[in-house]
Structures are given as C-alpha cells and as structure tokens.
Design a protein around this motif. Structure first.
Motif, mmCIF file in Angstrom:
data_model
loop_
_atom_site.group_PDB
_atom_site.id
_atom_site.type_symbol
_atom_site.label_atom_id
_atom_site.label_comp_id
_atom_site.label_asym_id
_atom_site.label_seq_id
_atom_site.Cartn_x
_atom_site.Cartn_y
_atom_site.Cartn_z
ATOM 1 N N VAL A 67 0.865 -1.176 0.000
ATOM 2 C CA VAL A 67 0.000 0.000 0.000
ATOM 3 C C VAL A 67 0.902 1.227 0.000
ATOM 4 O O VAL A 67 1.933 1.248 0.658
ATOM 5 N N VAL A 68 0.525 2.232 -0.773
ATOM 6 C CA VAL A 68 1.265 3.495 -0.793
ATOM 7 C C VAL A 68 0.609 4.422 0.220
ATOM 8 O O VAL A 68 -0.603 4.653 0.172
ATOM 9 N N LEU A 69 1.421 4.954 1.150
ATOM 10 C CA LEU A 69 0.935 5.876 2.171
ATOM 11 C C LEU A 69 1.498 7.266 1.920
ATOM 12 O O LEU A 69 2.708 7.422 1.769
ATOM 13 N N SER A 70 0.630 8.264 1.887
ATOM 14 C CA SER A 70 1.067 9.656 1.855
ATOM 15 C C SER A 70 1.356 10.063 3.288
ATOM 16 O O SER A 70 0.494 9.924 4.162
ATOM 17 N N THR A 71 2.558 10.577 3.539
ATOM 18 C CA THR A 71 2.954 10.931 4.901
ATOM 19 C C THR A 71 2.967 12.436 5.130
ATOM 20 O O THR A 71 3.182 12.877 6.263
ATOM 21 N N VAL A 72 2.771 13.211 4.077
ATOM 22 C CA VAL A 72 2.666 14.665 4.196
ATOM 23 C C VAL A 72 1.504 15.136 3.337
ATOM 24 O O VAL A 72 1.057 14.436 2.436
ATOM 25 N N GLY A 73 1.005 16.326 3.629
ATOM 26 C CA GLY A 73 -0.121 16.881 2.887
ATOM 27 C C GLY A 73 -1.269 17.166 3.825
ATOM 28 O O GLY A 73 -1.159 16.992 5.048
ATOM 29 N N VAL A 74 -2.384 17.619 3.256
ATOM 30 C CA VAL A 74 -3.578 17.941 4.051
ATOM 31 C C VAL A 74 -4.694 16.995 3.628
ATOM 32 O O VAL A 74 -4.991 16.866 2.436
ATOM 33 N N PHE A 75 -5.301 16.353 4.617
ATOM 34 C CA PHE A 75 -6.350 15.372 4.377
ATOM 35 C C PHE A 75 -7.501 15.593 5.344
ATOM 36 O O PHE A 75 -7.284 15.962 6.498
ATOM 37 N N LYS A 90 -13.229 22.322 14.168
ATOM 38 C CA LYS A 90 -14.332 21.396 13.954
ATOM 39 C C LYS A 90 -14.837 20.894 15.292
ATOM 40 O O LYS A 90 -14.067 20.502 16.154
ATOM 41 N N SER A 91 -16.147 20.912 15.478
ATOM 42 C CA SER A 91 -16.742 20.296 16.656
ATOM 43 C C SER A 91 -17.769 19.277 16.193
ATOM 44 O O SER A 91 -18.193 19.290 15.051
ATOM 45 N N GLY A 92 -18.115 18.385 17.102
ATOM 46 C CA GLY A 92 -19.087 17.348 16.774
ATOM 47 C C GLY A 92 -18.509 16.267 15.890
ATOM 48 O O GLY A 92 -17.305 16.082 15.795
ATOM 49 N N ALA A 93 -19.405 15.547 15.224
ATOM 50 C CA ALA A 93 -19.009 14.436 14.369
ATOM 51 C C ALA A 93 -18.480 14.930 13.028
ATOM 52 O O ALA A 93 -18.657 16.089 12.676
ATOM 53 N N GLY A 94 -17.829 14.053 12.311
ATOM 54 C CA GLY A 94 -17.383 14.372 10.968
ATOM 55 C C GLY A 94 -15.887 14.220 10.795
ATOM 56 O O GLY A 94 -15.257 13.375 11.427
ATOM 57 N N THR A 95 -15.343 15.070 9.942
ATOM 58 C CA THR A 95 -13.920 15.033 9.641
ATOM 59 C C THR A 95 -13.300 16.375 9.969
ATOM 60 O O THR A 95 -14.004 17.370 10.119
ATOM 61 N N VAL A 96 -11.965 16.392 10.051
ATOM 62 C CA VAL A 96 -11.248 17.636 10.279
ATOM 63 C C VAL A 96 -10.075 17.684 9.308
ATOM 64 O O VAL A 96 -9.408 16.675 9.067
ATOM 65 N N ALA A 97 -9.854 18.857 8.718
ATOM 66 C CA ALA A 97 -8.714 19.047 7.818
ATOM 67 C C ALA A 97 -7.438 18.954 8.640
ATOM 68 O O ALA A 97 -7.230 19.726 9.570
ATOM 69 N N THR A 98 -6.602 17.980 8.289
ATOM 70 C CA THR A 98 -5.408 17.652 9.062
ATOM 71 C C THR A 98 -4.166 17.768 8.183
ATOM 72 O O THR A 98 -4.102 17.149 7.125
ATOM 73 N N ARG A 99 -3.216 18.581 8.627
ATOM 74 C CA ARG A 99 -1.921 18.660 7.935
ATOM 75 C C ARG A 99 -1.018 17.628 8.565
ATOM 76 O O ARG A 99 -0.689 17.708 9.731
ATOM 77 N N LEU A 100 -0.652 16.623 7.770
ATOM 78 C CA LEU A 100 0.243 15.590 8.274
ATOM 79 C C LEU A 100 1.652 16.124 8.355
ATOM 80 O O LEU A 100 2.058 16.976 7.567
ATOM 81 N N ASN A 101 2.384 15.588 9.278
ATOM 82 C CA ASN A 101 3.794 15.937 9.414
ATOM 83 C C ASN A 101 4.577 14.644 9.447
ATOM 84 O O ASN A 101 4.609 13.964 10.471
ATOM 85 N N GLY A 102 5.186 14.283 8.322
ATOM 86 C CA GLY A 102 5.914 13.027 8.195
ATOM 87 C C GLY A 102 7.104 12.918 9.136
ATOM 88 O O GLY A 102 7.715 11.859 9.229
ATOM 89 N N ALA A 103 7.443 13.986 9.851
ATOM 90 C CA ALA A 103 8.604 13.963 10.740
ATOM 91 C C ALA A 103 8.313 13.333 12.077
ATOM 92 O O ALA A 103 9.229 13.059 12.838
#
Length: 108
Positions: free
Chosen positions: A44-52, A94-107
């Motif tokens: 599997v290819v994993l993205s370790t940086v970016g915003v998801f 973000k509050s409650g249920a759902g998703t949150v925009a997350t900036r990953l930090n591969g470090a």
C-alpha cells in the motif's frame, strides 16, 4: 549522493490490515493516508505529508493549530495524547461528528 533513496512523501509498505483508499494507516510510529485499497500484507502506498480530511473523535472540539493524534482502535484523529500517535495539526476548527482538515507531518 549514493545513499539517497527517495523524497519520502509517499512510502510503500505492506498493509498491516485491510484498508480502503483515504484511510489512515499506522505502522509503528509511521502514519500515512492510503492512496488505494489494500489487503492485509499487500503493498500500500501511504502519503505521509499533505492535508487530508480525516475522521475525528466526536467528543473533541478541535481548534485551528491543535495537535492531532491517531487513535488506531477507533481509526480517527483526536486531541488525546495518551495511548495515541501524533500525526499532525488541524488547519480548521471542527466540533461534533465528521472530519477535520489535518496537515500531516511526516517527521513525527
């Protein structure tokens, strides 16, 4: 440079479990977002940086810039440090249920 391998934004490794594209995956302290579906033990290819957009714990009210941790049991981000792995920071509130925009930090 003889010892250079790759930039490291995308890492290919064997999936620790069945995963769907866009799911958070943790292997030890390495966290990434799956670029495609994979069965257990398959590459599997994993993205370790970016915003998801990642699923979040309903109980947490998340503020911009809050440190986020991966709860591998619930398969969601949380602000709870204990027992979880740091994966990045929130770039939106973000509050409650759902998703949150997350900036990953591969470090981490």
């Amino acid at each position: 440079m003889r010892n250079y391998i790759q930039p490291g934004e995308d890492i290919t490794l064997d999936s620790p479990a069945d995963v769907l594209s866009g799911a958070g995956v943790i292997v030890g302290n390495l966290f990434g977002v799956a670029n495609g579906d994979a069965a257990t033990g398959k590459p599997v290819v994993l993205s370790t940086v970016g915003v998801f957009d990642l699923p979040k714990t309903t109980a947490n009210d998340i503020t911009i810039g809050a440190a986020l941790y991966w709860n591998d049991t619930a398969k969601e981000v949380t602000t709870t440090v204990s027992g979880n792995t740091k994966v990045g920071v929130a770039i939106a509130a973000k509050s409650g249920a759902g998703t949150v925009a997350t900036r990953l930090n591969g470090a981490f």
